[in-house]
Write a protein that holds these residues in place. Structure first.
Motif, PDB file in Angstrom:
ATOM      1  N   ILE A   1      35.485 -44.575  51.212  1.00 60.46           N
ATOM      2  CA  ILE A   1      34.108 -44.313  50.820  1.00 60.46           C
ATOM      3  C   ILE A   1      34.113 -43.442  49.554  1.00 60.46           C
ATOM      4  O   ILE A   1      34.960 -42.559  49.392  1.00 60.46           O
ATOM      5  CB  ILE A   1      33.341 -43.611  51.960  1.00 60.46           C
ATOM      6  N   LYS A   2      33.146 -43.667  48.679  1.00 58.57           N
ATOM      7  CA  LYS A   2      33.155 -43.038  47.358  1.00 58.57           C
ATOM      8  C   LYS A   2      33.129 -41.514  47.371  1.00 58.57           C
ATOM      9  O   LYS A   2      33.615 -40.883  46.427  1.00 58.57           O
ATOM     10  CB  LYS A   2      31.979 -43.555  46.525  1.00 58.57           C
ATOM     11  N   ASP A   3      32.575 -40.925  48.428  1.00 60.92           N
ATOM     12  CA  ASP A   3      32.533 -39.457  48.432  1.00 60.92           C
ATOM     13  C   ASP A   3      33.827 -38.849  48.986  1.00 60.92           C
ATOM     14  O   ASP A   3      33.878 -37.668  49.315  1.00 60.92           O
ATOM     15  CB  ASP A   3      31.328 -38.948  49.216  1.00 60.92           C
ATOM     16  N   ILE A   4      34.879 -39.652  49.059  1.00 64.15           N
ATOM     17  CA  ILE A   4      36.187 -39.169  49.492  1.00 64.15           C
ATOM     18  C   ILE A   4      36.651 -38.038  48.577  1.00 64.15           C
ATOM     19  O   ILE A   4      36.396 -38.061  47.367  1.00 64.15           O
ATOM     20  CB  ILE A   4      37.203 -40.329  49.472  1.00 64.15           C
ATOM     21  N   ASP A   5      37.306 -37.026  49.134  1.00 63.19           N
ATOM     22  CA  ASP A   5      37.788 -35.945  48.278  1.00 63.19           C
ATOM     23  C   ASP A   5      38.989 -36.456  47.466  1.00 63.19           C
ATOM     24  O   ASP A   5      39.736 -37.334  47.916  1.00 63.19           O
ATOM     25  CB  ASP A   5      38.148 -34.702  49.090  1.00 63.19           C
ATOM     26  N   PHE A   6      39.143 -35.919  46.272  1.00 62.92           N
ATOM     27  CA  PHE A   6      40.116 -36.454  45.321  1.00 62.92           C
ATOM     28  C   PHE A   6      41.556 -36.421  45.832  1.00 62.92           C
ATOM     29  O   PHE A   6      42.275 -37.416  45.705  1.00 62.92           O
ATOM     30  CB  PHE A   6      39.995 -35.719  43.985  1.00 62.92           C
ATOM     31  N   PRO A   7      42.029 -35.324  46.421  1.00 65.19           N
ATOM     32  CA  PRO A   7      43.415 -35.322  46.920  1.00 65.19           C
ATOM     33  C   PRO A   7      43.674 -36.426  47.948  1.00 65.19           C
ATOM     34  O   PRO A   7      44.755 -37.027  47.971  1.00 65.19           O
ATOM     35  CB  PRO A   7      43.570 -33.929  47.540  1.00 65.19           C
TER      36      PRO A   7
END
Length: 226
Positions: free
Chosen positions: A107-113
């Motif tokens: 999902i697009k709001d996944i955290d970057f790490p």
């Protein structure tokens, strides 16, 4: 030093494309964004000229949607991994994506790490589904007719009349694929190189006429290969 993973991004939102490029620019020694595209058609055309390791694919794209694009991409560029990066959270869309050959769904709001981890995981040959939506798939799983193991796994289950001429090693690799092991992990378990494991898996896919690990695992069960 590990190989830098080359990536294309297919995303119709200009701000999102710019944001992704900015984030990944901080780790160019690990993951390099080679280019970004507004449409799937542009990405497919560029892949003919310059293949990459991983494509981050949105679903809601203009013209060709991301699921259809993934199906075409995996047929033409089997070695390229696809990570669906989308706001779509319906179980049907997740299943359709994976059935089309996607290696991961986030999902697009996944955290970057976590996104970086997912990219590295699929590049190594693994499957990855955002833990926040994995539960949606449970409702699609068939309910067992019995809790009796003898009935669930009958010893004399009849195999369909298909002979893929698999070696013992092929069967071991299929078992490890079914357990979600990456190419690297398969190599370590079988004491072969990651490259050799990847080569064996490609041959298995060709014999089974599949493009993705999920399809291979399902077909192994369907035809009672082990």
């Amino acid at each position: 030093m590990e190989k830098v993973i080359s990536v294309y991004i297919v995303e119709d939102d200009k701000l999102a494309r710019t944001t992704y490029k900015l984030l990944f620019s901080q780790i160019e020694d690990e993951i390099n964004i080679e280019d970004t595209f507004e449409t799937a058609e542009e990405c497919l055309e560029m892949l003919k000229k310059k293949p990459v390791d991983v494509v981050l694919m949105d679903i809601g794209l203009p013209y060709m949607n991301g699921i259809e694009a993934t199906k075409i991409l995996k047929r033409r560029f089997a070695n390229t991994k696809v990570l669906m990066l989308t706001s779509h959270e319906r179980g049907e869309e997740i299943l359709a994506s994976m059935a089309s050959g996607a290696n991961a769904y986030a999902i697009k709001d996944i955290d970057f790490p976590t996104l970086v981890t997912a990219i590295k995981h699929v590049q190594q040959g693994g499957l990855w589904i955002d833990p926040r939506i994995a539960g949606l798939l449970l409702k699609f799983l068939p309910k067992p007719e019995s809790t009796d193991l003898e009935k669930l796994y009958p010893k004399k289950r009849q195999r369909k009349n298909v002979d893929y001429n698999f070696s013992d090693q092929d069967i071991e690799i299929l078992k490890l694929i079914q357990k979600g092991k990456t190419n690297r992990e398969i190599g370590e378990i079988l004491h072969i190189s990651e490259h050799t494991a990847k080569s064996h898996i490609s041959k298995i896919f060709r014999k089974l006429s599949v493009n993705a690990r999920v399809e291979a695992a399902l077909k192994a069960v369907e035809y009672n290969l082990f």
